[in-house]
Each structure stands twice: as C-alpha cells, then as structure tokens.
Scaffold this active site. Structure first.
Site, PDB file in Angstrom:
ATOM      1  N   CYS A   1       0.243   5.572  -2.031  1.00 32.70           N
ATOM      2  CA  CYS A   1      -0.569   6.473  -1.205  1.00 32.70           C
ATOM      3  C   CYS A   1      -1.473   5.705  -0.240  1.00 32.70           C
ATOM      4  CB  CYS A   1      -1.345   7.441  -2.085  1.00 32.70           C
ATOM      5  SG  CYS A   1      -1.899   8.916  -1.180  1.00 32.70           S
TER       6      CYS A   1
ATOM      7  N   GLU B   1       2.385   7.112 -10.435  1.00 29.47           N
ATOM      8  CA  GLU B   1       1.553   6.769 -11.591  1.00 29.47           C
ATOM      9  C   GLU B   1       1.227   7.984 -12.445  1.00 29.47           C
ATOM     10  OE1 GLU B   1      -1.466   8.509  -8.900  1.00 29.47           O
ATOM     11  OE2 GLU B   1       0.307   7.247  -8.609  1.00 29.47           O
TER      12      GLU B   1
ATOM     13  N   HIS C   1       2.814   9.773  -5.685  1.00 24.57           N
ATOM     14  CA  HIS C   1       2.042   9.217  -6.801  1.00 24.57           C
ATOM     15  C   HIS C   1       2.905   9.074  -8.054  1.00 24.57           C
ATOM     16  CE1 HIS C   1      -2.128   9.277  -5.169  1.00 24.57           C
ATOM     17  NE2 HIS C   1      -1.571  10.152  -4.344  1.00 24.57           N
TER      18      HIS C   1
END
Length: 258
Positions: free
Chosen positions: A113, A222, A220
């Site tokens: 990001c 994660e 994202h």
C-alpha cells in the site's frame, strides 16, 4: 538450526496525547512472524533519518507497510497537497532513502500500500493523489463505517501478469484482493514491471527486474494472512527470499573470520 531472518519495518509517527510515538501496525508484525517466518525489527523513522547502511547491513529483508498517511507530493511533482491530507515527513525521509540502498544491496523487499507507492516514487514514478477523481478509474477506497472484516474483504478481481511471480503463487492469472487506498500509480517508476492490474486498469502490483526480490502490492496481503492462501503465498515467498539472504550473510560472516 538457523535463526529466523531479520525483517525491518519502518515506523509511522503517531501523536498520542501530547507525545509523539513511533509505531507499526500489529497486523504487519504478525504477517512477518506468521506468514514470512521471520523476526520483525522496528526501524525508527526520524527526521533527519538515521543512516540507511547502519540498518540494512544487519537485516535480511525489508517490509514497507501501509499507513494512514500519504507521501508528500513534492517528492514526485509540483502539485500541491489537498487540504486534510495526512502526511508523515519523517517516514518519507526514511523510506525514500532506504529503497534504493536496499535494492543496491540485494536485500529482499516487500512493499504494501503506502510502501508500494514509496517504492514507485523512490524510482522516479508519480502518483494520483485522488485516484477516484482521475479519468477512467474507480473508487478504490474502503468505507470506514464498515466492520474491519468488510473493509479488508475481497473487493475486486486482480489480473496477474502471465508468467509473473504472483501468477505462480496464485496458480493462475486471476485473483481477488481487498482495496483500501485513495492514491494510485500515475507513472510507473524506472525499472519496475507491472505484475497485476485492477479491472479499471489501475496498477495493483509491480516487480523490479535484474535479480533479487522486490515485490510491491497495492492491496493488503497482511490481513489475516494465514487464512488466505494467496496472501500467505506472497509472505512465504518473501520469507524464503529473506532466508536465502540470511544464509548468504552467515556465509560471508564465517568467511570473514576464517
């Protein structure tokens, strides 16, 4: 048994009460541990920044995280920032200098990001400050009133470059990703190749050719990484590259003392 590789994560400056703090989102730290199988090391973003080589020589990888702040536009153009745009000059000063040094040293780098945008700017690329106002692009922002599970849930399809790293990880040329960004790539940085695009043509991922591991993604991975095979594959590929670097660093250290 070899120790886990060390992965650096630059911090963000947060104001808590009257005091500034340096922090990293826990989801990024957990992704390094649970997804990459590495040990996270938080790198303080200060202004003026600490000397990059003092950090990078001791690391096996670098993960540039997302953040609520955006890169100050003077780093990539002369367009003024818009009113209310959140900035973090200390992080800009730190990360924009870290990127080229990390690449020159062959350090594996995963950028997410804001980090994705930092890599693009560090290599001379530009950004749309408001992607949703640029002609032809959709609104890629999340609804902040939604629960986090909805904000970080699958938002749109992602077309992966045939034969690219992400296509190998996904086992095909199509995937789904979340979407929580207001800015986006306008001009791709020097030496970066497109790895994935959104249905509206927005660049969703890139790599840098010429050896080593450098992958930037606009979404994202994660988020709840162990529950998403595609996201987990990205972090594992990064962790594997870090382990290769750690083994090389150990051999060099042993040779120096031989």
């Amino acid at each position: 048994m070899a120790l886990p590789p060390l992965v650096g994560l630059p911090t963000d400056r947060k104001q808590i009460g009257q005091h500034p703090f340096l922090a990293v989102g826990e989801k990024y730290v957990r992704a390094v541990v649970d997804g990459a199988g590495a040990t996270p090391v938080l790198l303080p973003a200060l202004q003026p920044p600490l000397a990059a080589d003092e950090w990078l020589d001791r690391l096996d990888g670098l993960l540039l995280t997302g953040a609520v702040s955006n890169i100050e536009p003077h780093h990539y153009g002369d367009e003024p920032s818009w009113e209310g745009n959140l900035h973090d000059p200390a992080r800009d000063a730190t990360t924009l200098g870290l990127v080229p040094r990390a690449v020159a040293m062959g350090l594996p780098l995963l950028a997410i990001c804001r980090g994705f945008q930092e890599v693009n700017v560090a290599f001379g690329g530009t950004l749309h400050q408001k992607l949703h106002e640029a002609a032809g692009f959709a609104d890629h922002r999340e609804d902040t009133d939604d629960p986090l599970e909805v904000q970080y849930g699958p938002a749109h399809d992602i077309r992966l470059a045939e034969g690219g790293l992400l296509a190998v990880i996904a086992g095909g040329t199509h995937a789904r990703g979340n979407s929580l960004h207001g800015q986006g790539v306008a001009r791709l940085g020097d030496g970066l190749g497109v790895e994935a695009i959104a249905p509206d043509g927005a660049i969703e991922a890139f790599r840098r050719d010429g050896g080593g591991f450098l992958l930037g993604v606009q979404w994202h991975p994660e988020w709840q990484v162990t529950g998403n095979p595609f996201y987990l594959g990205i972090l594992r590929a990064f962790g594997d590259a870090c382990r290769v670097h750690a083994a090389r660093r150990a051999r060099q250290a042993a040779a120096a003392f031989a």
